[in-house]
Scaffold this motif. Sequence first.
Motif, PDB file in Angstrom:
ATOM      1  N   ALA A  57       1.081  -8.055   7.046  1.00 34.33           N
ATOM      2  CA  ALA A  57       1.775  -8.750   8.132  1.00 34.33           C
ATOM      3  C   ALA A  57       3.147  -8.122   8.313  1.00 34.33           C
ATOM      4  O   ALA A  57       3.663  -7.471   7.400  1.00 34.33           O
ATOM      5  N   ASP A  58       3.743  -8.308   9.508  1.00 31.87           N
ATOM      6  CA  ASP A  58       5.041  -7.693   9.783  1.00 31.87           C
ATOM      7  C   ASP A  58       6.113  -8.102   8.787  1.00 31.87           C
ATOM      8  O   ASP A  58       7.077  -7.386   8.559  1.00 31.87           O
ATOM      9  N   THR A  59       5.909  -9.276   8.191  1.00 34.67           N
ATOM     10  CA  THR A  59       6.911  -9.762   7.243  1.00 34.67           C
ATOM     11  C   THR A  59       6.766  -9.121   5.859  1.00 34.67           C
ATOM     12  O   THR A  59       7.705  -9.069   5.087  1.00 34.67           O
ATOM     13  N   GLU A  60       5.596  -8.621   5.592  1.00 30.85           N
ATOM     14  CA  GLU A  60       5.325  -8.087   4.238  1.00 30.85           C
ATOM     15  C   GLU A  60       5.796  -6.646   4.113  1.00 30.85           C
ATOM     16  O   GLU A  60       4.987  -5.724   4.094  1.00 30.85           O
ATOM     17  N   HIS A  61       7.078  -6.446   3.998  1.00 27.41           N
ATOM     18  CA  HIS A  61       7.550  -5.063   4.013  1.00 27.41           C
ATOM     19  C   HIS A  61       7.349  -4.334   2.696  1.00 27.41           C
ATOM     20  O   HIS A  61       7.478  -3.122   2.622  1.00 27.41           O
ATOM     21  N   GLN A  62       7.052  -5.099   1.662  1.00 31.54           N
ATOM     22  CA  GLN A  62       6.907  -4.468   0.352  1.00 31.54           C
ATOM     23  C   GLN A  62       5.568  -3.733   0.217  1.00 31.54           C
ATOM     24  O   GLN A  62       5.472  -2.716  -0.431  1.00 31.54           O
ATOM     25  N   GLN A  63       4.566  -4.309   0.862  1.00 32.89           N
ATOM     26  CA  GLN A  63       3.208  -3.809   0.653  1.00 32.89           C
ATOM     27  C   GLN A  63       3.020  -2.403   1.235  1.00 32.89           C
ATOM     28  O   GLN A  63       3.297  -2.165   2.399  1.00 32.89           O
ATOM     29  N   ILE A  64       2.558  -1.498   0.414  1.00 31.58           N
ATOM     30  CA  ILE A  64       2.312  -0.140   0.906  1.00 31.58           C
ATOM     31  C   ILE A  64       0.821   0.035   1.146  1.00 31.58           C
ATOM     32  O   ILE A  64      -0.002  -0.318   0.298  1.00 31.58           O
TER      33      ILE A  64
ATOM     34  N   PHE B 199     -19.349  23.443  -9.098  1.00 29.91           N
ATOM     35  CA  PHE B 199     -17.942  23.059  -9.174  1.00 29.91           C
ATOM     36  C   PHE B 199     -17.416  22.963  -7.753  1.00 29.91           C
ATOM     37  O   PHE B 199     -17.637  23.873  -6.961  1.00 29.91           O
ATOM     38  N   ILE B 200     -16.739  21.880  -7.466  1.00 27.63           N
ATOM     39  CA  ILE B 200     -16.125  21.815  -6.145  1.00 27.63           C
ATOM     40  C   ILE B 200     -14.677  21.342  -6.290  1.00 27.63           C
ATOM     41  O   ILE B 200     -14.276  20.866  -7.350  1.00 27.63           O
ATOM     42  N   THR B 201     -13.947  21.513  -5.211  1.00 33.70           N
ATOM     43  CA  THR B 201     -12.599  20.958  -5.168  1.00 33.70           C
ATOM     44  C   THR B 201     -12.431  20.292  -3.812  1.00 33.70           C
ATOM     45  O   THR B 201     -13.251  20.486  -2.921  1.00 33.70           O
ATOM     46  N   ALA B 202     -11.363  19.516  -3.696  1.00 30.41           N
ATOM     47  CA  ALA B 202     -11.133  18.826  -2.427  1.00 30.41           C
ATOM     48  C   ALA B 202      -9.668  18.935  -2.037  1.00 30.41           C
ATOM     49  O   ALA B 202      -8.817  19.257  -2.859  1.00 30.41           O
ATOM     50  N   SER B 203      -9.417  18.698  -0.758  1.00 28.14           N
ATOM     51  CA  SER B 203      -8.046  18.654  -0.258  1.00 28.14           C
ATOM     52  C   SER B 203      -7.813  17.268   0.309  1.00 28.14           C
ATOM     53  O   SER B 203      -8.673  16.736   1.007  1.00 28.14           O
ATOM     54  N   ILE B 204      -6.656  16.694  -0.015  1.00 26.47           N
ATOM     55  CA  ILE B 204      -6.384  15.335   0.440  1.00 26.47           C
ATOM     56  C   ILE B 204      -5.063  15.278   1.199  1.00 26.47           C
ATOM     57  O   ILE B 204      -4.057  15.848   0.757  1.00 26.47           O
ATOM     58  N   GLY B 205      -5.094  14.641   2.349  1.00 24.60           N
ATOM     59  CA  GLY B 205      -3.874  14.390   3.108  1.00 24.60           C
ATOM     60  C   GLY B 205      -3.544  12.911   3.009  1.00 24.60           C
ATOM     61  O   GLY B 205      -4.442  12.068   3.029  1.00 24.60           O
ATOM     62  N   MET B 206      -2.249  12.587   2.863  1.00 24.78           N
ATOM     63  CA  MET B 206      -1.850  11.187   2.697  1.00 24.78           C
ATOM     64  C   MET B 206      -0.928  10.762   3.831  1.00 24.78           C
ATOM     65  O   MET B 206       0.012  11.474   4.169  1.00 24.78           O
ATOM     66  N   ALA B 207      -1.204   9.591   4.398  1.00 22.52           N
ATOM     67  CA  ALA B 207      -0.303   9.030   5.408  1.00 22.52           C
ATOM     68  C   ALA B 207      -0.035   7.576   5.037  1.00 22.52           C
ATOM     69  O   ALA B 207      -0.922   6.894   4.519  1.00 22.52           O
ATOM     70  N   PHE B 208       1.190   7.111   5.283  1.00 18.63           N
ATOM     71  CA  PHE B 208       1.583   5.760   4.871  1.00 18.63           C
ATOM     72  C   PHE B 208       1.758   4.845   6.074  1.00 18.63           C
ATOM     73  O   PHE B 208       2.357   5.234   7.078  1.00 18.63           O
ATOM     74  N   TYR B 209       1.223   3.640   5.927  1.00 23.62           N
ATOM     75  CA  TYR B 209       1.327   2.634   6.991  1.00 23.62           C
ATOM     76  C   TYR B 209       2.790   2.375   7.323  1.00 23.62           C
ATOM     77  O   TYR B 209       3.629   2.292   6.435  1.00 23.62           O
ATOM     78  N   ARG B 210       3.060   2.237   8.590  1.00 20.48           N
ATOM     79  CA  ARG B 210       4.387   2.062   9.200  1.00 20.48           C
ATOM     80  C   ARG B 210       5.114   3.389   9.294  1.00 20.48           C
ATOM     81  O   ARG B 210       5.443   3.813  10.376  1.00 20.48           O
ATOM     82  N   ARG B 211       5.368   4.068   8.175  1.00 18.33           N
ATOM     83  CA  ARG B 211       6.145   5.307   8.241  1.00 18.33           C
ATOM     84  C   ARG B 211       5.438   6.348   9.113  1.00 18.33           C
ATOM     85  O   ARG B 211       6.037   6.998   9.948  1.00 18.33           O
ATOM     86  N   ASP B 212       4.112   6.509   8.897  1.00 17.20           N
ATOM     87  CA  ASP B 212       3.374   7.560   9.605  1.00 17.20           C
ATOM     88  C   ASP B 212       2.488   7.015  10.709  1.00 17.20           C
ATOM     89  O   ASP B 212       1.721   7.773  11.315  1.00 17.20           O
ATOM     90  N   GLY B 213       2.578   5.718  10.968  1.00 14.63           N
ATOM     91  CA  GLY B 213       1.780   5.143  12.054  1.00 14.63           C
ATOM     92  C   GLY B 213       1.440   3.701  11.749  1.00 14.63           C
ATOM     93  O   GLY B 213       1.428   3.283  10.590  1.00 14.63           O
TER      94      GLY B 213
END
Length: 584
Positions: free
Chosen positions: A172-179, A267-281
């Motif tokens: 919620a808009d009030t919950e600024h702590q939650q990432i 054997f495989i590997t992966a690539s991961i991209g990270m985006a954060f709620y609010r900061r990145d959208g």
Amino acid sequence: MKKITKKILVIEDEDFVRENIIELLDAEGLNVLGAENGRIGIDLAKTQLPDLILCDVMMPIIDGYGVLSALRQDSIMAGIPFIFLTAKAAKADVRQGMELGADDYLTKPFTRAELLGAVASRFKKQAAVHKQYHTELRQAKDQLNYLIRNDNLTGLPNRLSLQERFKQVQPADTEHQQILTVLCLGLDRFNQINENLGHAFGDLLLKAVAQRLSSCVDAQDTVARLNADEFAIILATNPHKQDAVNVVQSILKSLSQTFVLANREIFITASIGMAFYRRDGKELEQLLSNANKAMLKAKQQGGDQYQFYTATFHLGSSDRLTLQTSLRHALEREELLIHYQPQVDLQKGQIIGAEALVRWQHPERGIIPPDKFIPLAEETGLIVPIGDWVLQKACKQIKIWQTKGFPSLRVAVNLSGRQFCQMDLRQKLVQILMDTDLHPQYIDLEMTESMLVQNTEVAIRRLNALKSLGVQIAIDDFGTGYSSLSYLQQFPFDILKIDRCFISNITNNSNNTAITKAIIQMAKSLGLKLIAEGVEKAAELDFVYHHQCDAIQGYLFSPPVSTQEFEKLLTTKKSLPLPPGYND
Ligand code: C2E
Ligand code: CA
Ligand code: CA
């Protein structure tokens, strides 16, 4: 709710019997119609669509069997329950009726109770059929619901249910702590796996990956499959950014453990991209798109890593276009140059050869490393003239050093996939050997397994054709591909280069230790010469030394250097101080 009255059609030529039945059923509150012969009966059935038909067998014009078979051939009327009224209880008649599809029969004369019993049991059965139908319908709906919300192959939620899930966990808009973190995960080189090992194997792998991913996250988190080899993950339970990073690291680690599928180790590997709620959208679509950009960045940097989204990523594509145009001119303008990285033998600690590594001296950007332009050159086909140039130039240089007093100095040249596929590669090599007067035994051609596994037979034939000239073949970046160790045995290699990802921190990573030991053991048993790449630390040297690798290449001794600097290493006779006890 209004009670629906059941409608019954009675087809009976004997007026007395028909009227009697109608009266009895009428008294039960049923809606009863009468027909005095088969033809009228069929017509009434068509227009009135009764819930049940009672029909005499012996009738003029069309008998009961005729009525039944006419009804059963009609797609709408075929489902109406049908009871025969028969004066004959002969088994053969009953059987004939049942075979035609009658549901029951009543032998005349019958009592009121018998009649009502037969009718009631028919309706009960019909109710059961209805119930069954509704159950099946509900199951089909559930199934459909599942199908449109889940990926067919892995059973993971798809984009639609990811969206629903996002709405549920969106703070919620009030919950600024939650990432809230949105991850986009792509498997590195998955296309090659599909192409080389087949789609069925690719599917197996995707399922196994889906399982591993699910086991890496919390129950409140969501793992979804977006398309072919791309997954999205919503991490909903991390109060701090570092918690999300920890999860991401555990995912990368988990995926890098060997998969054993269909008797094949991979054997495989992966690539991961990270985006954060609010900061990145604030919307899922935007977060996914930004996480995706970060994932592509991780891939560009070599994969097997994660990247955060940063708003400047969009510069990437135009950057690429400019590079592509200027790469076309790089060769003509003589902007390419070669650096040489020493290969040092572990018997005496001396330089035995050099790997030729191309660089691009860009007029504005300075030196551009090969990782930034070789993939582009591969895509555009420019790799062929570039590769020819490197081969020619490196052979010429080694010949110069040989004549300056280092007669057994070797050169290792990287071949790209496209180069290896050229029909006239062998001929070009012959030409270069003649031009430079270098003996072929001093040339190592380095190639990666991905170039070879596409068409094994053809690759083996080509390798043998090259080897027949006297050059040696090295398998590069060994262990980073997807082939099982034993699979590569069929190729006629001379040298195996253990990739630096196994060597780096080998003493702290038990997984790498185990893999490297296995690689060394296999190479030894095949009589291959072993070169450890990327040796940076004394402890790494110690390990490969004690496990009896033949040579090393790495920053510990020297990074790739210019022609002049390499010559200095040769003339000063720089050597590698070896740890004690090689022959223990
Ligand atoms: P590669 O064939 O695996 O080359 C070894 C790479 O590892 C080189 O990167 C080298 O600088 C780096 N390296 C060597 N020792 C160490 C170390 O101790 N630590 C670390 N961190 N790195 C080390 P470079 O020169 O950037 O080349 C990257 C890749 O570009 C090469 O990987 C090769 O695949 C490709 N490449 C370079 N030159 C050519 C070429 O002429 N033709 C083709 N087709 N590919 C080339
Ligand atoms: Ca190489
Ligand atoms: Ca390599």
